[in-house]
Design an enzyme around this catalytic site. Structure first.
Site, PDB file in Angstrom:
ATOM      1  N   PHE A  27      -8.525   3.542 -73.423  1.00  0.00           N
ATOM      2  CA  PHE A  27      -8.326   2.324 -74.429  1.00  0.00           C
ATOM      3  C   PHE A  27      -7.122   2.981 -75.282  1.00  0.00           C
ATOM      4  O   PHE A  27      -6.928   3.809 -75.627  1.00  0.00           O
ATOM      5  CB  PHE A  27      -9.514   2.332 -75.318  1.00  0.00           C
ATOM      6  CG  PHE A  27      -9.347   1.279 -76.621  1.00  0.00           C
ATOM      7  CD1 PHE A  27      -9.494  -0.052 -76.007  1.00  0.00           C
ATOM      8  CD2 PHE A  27      -8.933   1.684 -77.578  1.00  0.00           C
ATOM      9  CE1 PHE A  27      -9.072  -0.884 -77.182  1.00  0.00           C
ATOM     10  CE2 PHE A  27      -9.091   0.517 -78.661  1.00  0.00           C
ATOM     11  CZ  PHE A  27      -9.089  -0.773 -78.597  1.00  0.00           C
TER      12      PHE A  27
ATOM     13  N   ASP B  21      -2.066   9.819 -75.339  1.00  0.00           N
ATOM     14  CA  ASP B  21      -2.696   8.914 -76.380  1.00  0.00           C
ATOM     15  C   ASP B  21      -4.109   9.849 -76.950  1.00  0.00           C
ATOM     16  O   ASP B  21      -4.934  10.020 -76.464  1.00  0.00           O
ATOM     17  CB  ASP B  21      -3.351   7.887 -75.758  1.00  0.00           C
ATOM     18  CG  ASP B  21      -3.945   6.901 -77.146  1.00  0.00           C
ATOM     19  OD1 ASP B  21      -4.263   7.556 -78.244  1.00  0.00           O
ATOM     20  OD2 ASP B  21      -4.316   5.817 -76.853  1.00  0.00           O
TER      21      ASP B  21
ATOM     22  N   LYS C 265      -5.550   7.509 -86.428  1.00  0.00           N
ATOM     23  CA  LYS C 265      -6.858   7.783 -86.862  1.00  0.00           C
ATOM     24  C   LYS C 265      -7.002   8.686 -88.097  1.00  0.00           C
ATOM     25  O   LYS C 265      -6.619   8.650 -89.227  1.00  0.00           O
ATOM     26  CB  LYS C 265      -7.891   8.016 -85.715  1.00  0.00           C
ATOM     27  CG  LYS C 265      -8.382   6.500 -85.036  1.00  0.00           C
ATOM     28  CD  LYS C 265      -9.211   6.708 -84.194  1.00  0.00           C
ATOM     29  CE  LYS C 265      -9.593   5.492 -83.323  1.00  0.00           C
ATOM     30  NZ  LYS C 265     -10.188   4.582 -83.552  1.00  0.00           N
TER      31      LYS C 265
END
Ligand code: PLP
Length: 399
Positions: free
Chosen positions: A130, A216, A245
């Site tokens: 993702f 990522d 995040k």
């Protein structure tokens, strides 16, 4: 017809969150919850951390936004800090993880173009990945449930199957390959960690063929796995890395980090953002990252992760009808369930007041703040055990 004016893209839990502190959240009706979601790995220092509250309120009174056409001293400071603590030489700030991924993909393609190889545009991602919801990111992850209905696949994006080494080698050897994009530990995909020796081999192969590695670490970076960066476990480095995040501790910030060489094509005008790197975000980012790099925080992650894993493996022994597997790294913990994970999350929330996140492969994810105490970890296990008991009783009643 829905009575809400919100676009119906989320399946939201029936819980109106009012306030939070540390690892606790309170709903509007006063119910208290133990939060093992942390804004999906974002509130890494818990809710309303005093250092972050001070940073945001102090900066809010001074300056919020000026545009990147001016120098922003805190942006330069945070970039210095990120480079000091990583492989990177340069940083571009964004507002989210997917924008950081977008910048990473553009940086990789531009590198090859700048080096006189414009045909090298192919980006290879992995199944179960993702990378966010922009067009580049959904194409890089190529998960049909996120790409369906949005037109033809974008040219130059391909998906590899996890563990298919022959296909990976062929992809790297292709003369049109620009980069491989990978999460060292998959988050949404169900907490799958790439074996460390595979990451080292990936580095060797990519170097042999001039292919760039994009990591990522939007979810698995910034201390979550028990090292500042998840790839540190493998003792190797990427060329480009997307983060977000935890970097803002809950304030929207992302960043694309790159080596000087990988970023050589990113010259004036190649990329930009109105809000990325604004003074308010940078003040919070500096405060949050200053906490995240503290060795005692990383040590806490490893200690608590060890405790939680041990306890969860114990629960797996006792509840083989509920828990199929315990996986992940550090405090990015996945528990593969036998009952439906969505149902289990709902009963953990409603019966035990424990909030846990979902994940691929019928996992639930336990993503507490990195400063979770042993006492809070014990409470989380008690509640998880209670949820396992209810799930077992429900399954028996339904049989
Ligand atoms: N990459 C990974 C690994 C993620 O887990 C996420 C979000 O969950 C993203 C990218 C996208 O980040 P954002 O939602 O901030 O755009």
């Amino acid at each position: 017809m829905s009575t809400s004016h919100l676009m119906g893209v989320y399946n939201r839990a029936p819980l109106e969150v009012d306030r939070g502190r540390g690892m606790r959240l309170w709903a509007k009706d006063g119910t208290e919850y133990l939060d093992c979601v942390s804004g999906i790995s974002t509130n890494a220092l818990g809710h309303a951390h005093p250092v972050l509250v001070k940073a945001v309120t102090d900066q809010a009174e001074k300056l919020w936004h000026v545009s990147n056409i001016f120098r922003i001293p805190d942006q330069e400071k945070l970039a210095d800090m990120l480079c000091e603590h990583s492989f990177a030489d340069v940083v571009f700030f964004t507002n989210s993880g997917t924008e950081a991924v977008e910048c990473a993909i553009k940086t990789a393609r531009k590198y090859h173009h700048h080096a006189g190889n414009p045909e090298r545009i192919d980006i290879y991602g992995f199944d179960g990945s993702f990378h966010g919801r922009t067009y580049g990111a959904i194409n890089a992850a190529a998960n049909p449930s996120y790409t369906n209905g949005f037109g033809p696949p974008m040219e130059g994006f391909h998906q590899l199957t996890w563990g298919d080494h022959d296909a990976l080698k062929a992809a790297i050897a292709s003369p049109t390959t620009a980069a491989i994009i990978v999460e060292p530990v998959q988050g949404e995909g169900g907490c799958r960690a790439i074996p460390e020796h595979c990451l080292r081999d990936l580095r060797t192969l990519c170097d042999q063929h001039g292919v760039l590695i994009i990591f990522d670490e939007v979810q698995c970076g910034m201390g979550r796995t028990g090292k500042l960066w998840a790839h540190e476990w493998a003792g190797m480095q990427p060329d480009i890395m997307a983060i977000a995040k935890a970097l803002g501790g809950g304030f929207p910030i992302g960043a694309c980090l790159a080596s000087e060489k990988a970023a050589s094509g990113m010259t004036v005008g190649a990329h930009g953002s109105t809000f990325g790197g604004n003074p308010l975000a940078m003040a919070v980012g500096l405060a949050a990252f200053g906490e995240l790099v503290k060795p005692e925080l990383i040590q806490n992650v490893n200690e608590i992760a060890g405790y939680l894993k041990q306890q969860l493996h114990g629960l797996k022994e006792r509840f083989p009808d509920v828990i199929a597997d315990v996986r992940g790294k550090g405090l990015l913990i996945g528990v593969k369930l036998i009952p439906n994970n969505r149902d289990f999350m709902a009963l953990a929330r409603d019966e035990q007041h424990l909030l846990i996140a979902g994940g691929g492969d019928n996992c639930c994810r336990i993503l507490p703040p990195l400063n979770i105490t042993l006492e809070e970890a014990r409470e989380a296990i008690e509640k998880f055990e209670g949820a396992c008991e209810v799930a077992r009783a429900q399954m028996k009643a339904a049989a």
